[in-house]
Scaffold this motif. Sequence first.
Motif, mmCIF file in Angstrom:
data_model
loop_
_atom_site.group_PDB
_atom_site.id
_atom_site.type_symbol
_atom_site.label_atom_id
_atom_site.label_comp_id
_atom_site.label_asym_id
_atom_site.label_seq_id
_atom_site.Cartn_x
_atom_site.Cartn_y
_atom_site.Cartn_z
ATOM 1 N N GLU A 1 0.833 -1.203 0.000
ATOM 2 C CA GLU A 1 0.000 0.000 0.000
ATOM 3 C C GLU A 1 0.872 1.259 0.000
ATOM 4 O O GLU A 1 0.602 2.210 -0.724
ATOM 5 N N ALA A 2 1.930 1.226 0.792
ATOM 6 C CA ALA A 2 2.838 2.374 0.846
ATOM 7 C C ALA A 2 3.482 2.612 -0.516
ATOM 8 O O ALA A 2 3.581 3.747 -0.986
ATOM 9 N N VAL A 3 3.908 1.530 -1.157
ATOM 10 C CA VAL A 3 4.533 1.653 -2.473
ATOM 11 C C VAL A 3 3.521 2.197 -3.491
ATOM 12 O O VAL A 3 3.832 3.080 -4.285
ATOM 13 N N ARG A 4 2.316 1.661 -3.426
ATOM 14 C CA ARG A 4 1.277 2.138 -4.337
ATOM 15 C C ARG A 4 1.027 3.622 -4.170
ATOM 16 O O ARG A 4 1.031 4.379 -5.130
ATOM 17 N N GLN A 5 0.827 4.028 -2.941
ATOM 18 C CA GLN A 5 0.501 5.430 -2.683
ATOM 19 C C GLN A 5 1.630 6.348 -3.111
ATOM 20 O O GLN A 5 1.394 7.442 -3.618
ATOM 21 N N ALA A 6 2.858 5.905 -2.890
ATOM 22 C CA ALA A 6 3.990 6.782 -3.180
ATOM 23 C C ALA A 6 4.342 6.784 -4.657
ATOM 24 O O ALA A 6 4.824 7.786 -5.185
ATOM 25 N N VAL A 7 4.094 5.679 -5.340
ATOM 26 C CA VAL A 7 4.560 5.559 -6.724
ATOM 27 C C VAL A 7 3.431 5.314 -7.732
ATOM 28 O O VAL A 7 3.078 6.195 -8.511
ATOM 29 N N PHE A 8 2.853 4.126 -7.688
ATOM 30 C CA PHE A 8 1.973 3.720 -8.782
ATOM 31 C C PHE A 8 0.690 4.550 -8.870
ATOM 32 O O PHE A 8 0.236 4.861 -9.972
ATOM 33 N N ASP A 9 0.140 4.919 -7.733
ATOM 34 C CA ASP A 9 -1.083 5.725 -7.767
ATOM 35 C C ASP A 9 -0.861 7.081 -8.417
ATOM 36 O O ASP A 9 -1.809 7.727 -8.845
ATOM 37 N N ARG A 10 0.387 7.514 -8.463
ATOM 38 C CA ARG A 10 0.653 8.860 -8.961
ATOM 39 C C ARG A 10 1.075 8.890 -10.418
ATOM 40 O O ARG A 10 1.230 9.954 -11.005
ATOM 41 N N LEU A 11 1.312 7.721 -10.983
ATOM 42 C CA LEU A 11 1.832 7.675 -12.348
ATOM 43 C C LEU A 11 0.813 7.085 -13.323
ATOM 44 O O LEU A 11 0.057 6.182 -12.964
ATOM 45 N N GLN B 1 14.971 10.874 -20.758
ATOM 46 C CA GLN B 1 15.483 11.784 -19.741
ATOM 47 C C GLN B 1 14.371 12.695 -19.248
ATOM 48 O O GLN B 1 14.189 12.898 -18.044
ATOM 49 N N LYS B 2 13.622 13.225 -20.195
ATOM 50 C CA LYS B 2 12.525 14.121 -19.838
ATOM 51 C C LYS B 2 11.505 13.382 -18.987
ATOM 52 O O LYS B 2 11.055 13.860 -17.943
ATOM 53 N N SER B 3 11.188 12.201 -19.425
ATOM 54 C CA SER B 3 10.214 11.378 -18.728
ATOM 55 C C SER B 3 10.669 11.081 -17.300
ATOM 56 O O SER B 3 9.902 11.210 -16.343
ATOM 57 N N LEU B 4 11.924 10.700 -17.172
ATOM 58 C CA LEU B 4 12.470 10.400 -15.851
ATOM 59 C C LEU B 4 12.351 11.599 -14.925
ATOM 60 O O LEU B 4 11.968 11.474 -13.759
ATOM 61 N N GLY B 5 12.652 12.761 -15.466
ATOM 62 C CA GLY B 5 12.545 13.984 -14.678
ATOM 63 C C GLY B 5 11.129 14.196 -14.177
ATOM 64 O O GLY B 5 10.906 14.453 -12.991
ATOM 65 N N GLU B 6 10.166 14.062 -15.072
ATOM 66 C CA GLU B 6 8.765 14.269 -14.681
ATOM 67 C C GLU B 6 8.334 13.264 -13.625
ATOM 68 O O GLU B 6 7.720 13.612 -12.613
ATOM 69 N N ILE B 7 8.652 12.026 -13.879
ATOM 70 C CA ILE B 7 8.225 10.960 -12.973
ATOM 71 C C ILE B 7 8.792 11.155 -11.572
ATOM 72 O O ILE B 7 8.077 11.092 -10.573
ATOM 73 N N MET B 8 10.076 11.425 -11.511
ATOM 74 C CA MET B 8 10.688 11.554 -10.194
ATOM 75 C C MET B 8 10.234 12.830 -9.483
ATOM 76 O O MET B 8 10.170 12.868 -8.259
ATOM 77 N N ARG B 9 9.917 13.847 -10.264
ATOM 78 C CA ARG B 9 9.395 15.067 -9.658
ATOM 79 C C ARG B 9 8.040 14.767 -9.001
ATOM 80 O O ARG B 9 7.755 15.226 -7.896
ATOM 81 N N ILE B 10 7.228 14.000 -9.692
ATOM 82 C CA ILE B 10 5.916 13.634 -9.145
ATOM 83 C C ILE B 10 6.070 12.845 -7.844
ATOM 84 O O ILE B 10 5.420 13.128 -6.840
ATOM 85 N N ILE B 11 6.964 11.876 -7.871
ATOM 86 C CA ILE B 11 7.169 11.046 -6.676
ATOM 87 C C ILE B 11 7.687 11.896 -5.520
ATOM 88 O O ILE B 11 7.215 11.790 -4.390
ATOM 89 N N ALA B 12 8.650 12.755 -5.830
ATOM 90 C CA ALA B 12 9.228 13.606 -4.785
ATOM 91 C C ALA B 12 8.164 14.520 -4.183
ATOM 92 O O ALA B 12 8.062 14.656 -2.962
ATOM 93 N N GLU B 13 7.357 15.111 -5.036
ATOM 94 C CA GLU B 13 6.313 16.022 -4.528
ATOM 95 C C GLU B 13 5.358 15.305 -3.593
ATOM 96 O O GLU B 13 4.934 15.853 -2.579
ATOM 97 N N GLY B 14 5.020 14.093 -3.933
ATOM 98 C CA GLY B 14 4.083 13.349 -3.111
ATOM 99 C C GLY B 14 4.616 13.036 -1.731
ATOM 100 O O GLY B 14 3.851 12.801 -0.806
#
Lengths: 177, 177
Positions: free
Chosen positions: A135-145, B150-163
């Motif tokens: 659940e933690a992994v989902r919330q932090a990663v998959f739910d957001r992508l 590269q662009k994609s990686l940037g977007e994805i990690m930005r989303i994860i970091a923000e969360g």
Amino acid sequence: MKAPASASTPGSVAEPPEPRWLTQEEQRVWRSFMEGVTLLDDHLDRQLQRDAGMPHVYYGLLVKLAEAPRRRLRMTELAMLAKITRSRLSHAIARLEKNGWVHREDCPDDKRGQFAVLTDQGYEVLRQTAPGHVEAVRQAVFDRLTPEQQKSLGEIMRIIAEGLQPAEAGADLPWLR
Amino acid sequence: MKAPASASTPGSVAEPPEPRWLTQEEQRVWRSFMEGVTLLDDHLDRQLQRDAGMPHVYYGLLVKLAEAPRRRLRMTELAMLAKITRSRLSHAIARLEKNGWVHREDCPDDKRGQFAVLTDQGYEVLRQTAPGHVEAVRQAVFDRLTPEQQKSLGEIMRIIAEGLQPAEAGADLPWLR
DNA sequence: GGCCATTTGTTTAAAGTTCAAGGAGGGGCC
DNA sequence: GGCCCCTCCTTGAACTTTAAACAAATGGCC
């Protein structure tokens, strides 16, 4: 900073080549990456430390063992699967053994060898804590992508991992790759 | 594992919801991610330990200081920028101070406050080791990815970091975000 | 001014990681 | 068999990280 005139046509004196600095955009990507990884790692470490009483890496070891035939793996094999050194694994298994979640067993074929075996108690810990962790992994990663982003992330990280895989690693254990 | 009949219409007895397990494909993504991160982190840590005599995180601290006005930052600010705890930072700065790469300075406005200041010697270390480090990052990451990736990686990690950004973090220091 | 909650940064001890060194067994080669 | 090199795993010391507890200073509030 300006590139010296000789940058593209170096003379006879050995000069270090002008470093290939990151562009502004590359820097942004790299920082997002490092920040995301740092935050995510800390987050999952805390989640598991709180709910399972162990760091993320240790949890990963139990998972690998649970998936293995007869819930056991040779130390070296486990170390390779988990991408950690044998030394680190030795310490980790010692700790998990103290918890009663793993125990060591001699390898009958090779007297140098040791199996790490997941105990019933270890399996139980995993069973109880896995839902919270997913659940933690989902919330932090998959739910957001988006699905595309997930796919992309997989490809990208696979490429990076492949590039860093020690060349010999698993050369004789190709099914591990 | 089969979902109980009541999964979508729970009765009055509180049941834990069926965990949202990862699909096969999600698992593959997640494993690639963890492997890539582990290998990359280890790789860069070793590179910097060898060439600069410090772990990656410490190097990151020097970089933040080098970029700051007057090469100094308040401890808390630096901790937030680097995404580490203040405790960890305290230890790290103590070590860097011993190396002569940073020194502490009292904050005139707030007697509790401390600045971490990059010394000339620290700057010099950075100057000498930065090229090698960028090169390592390039070889491990950017050289292997297409511009789109590269662009994609940037977007994805930005989303994860923000969360994962603690909600309060920098609420009163918005320019840091 | 005085009180109290909050912020700032450090400290201590325990836990985890790394590095280099080492014991013990395997396996090829003579 | 005996030798040598390699693999398997562990160990201990040094270093880093974490968690919890702490002192000092701040700032709001009365």
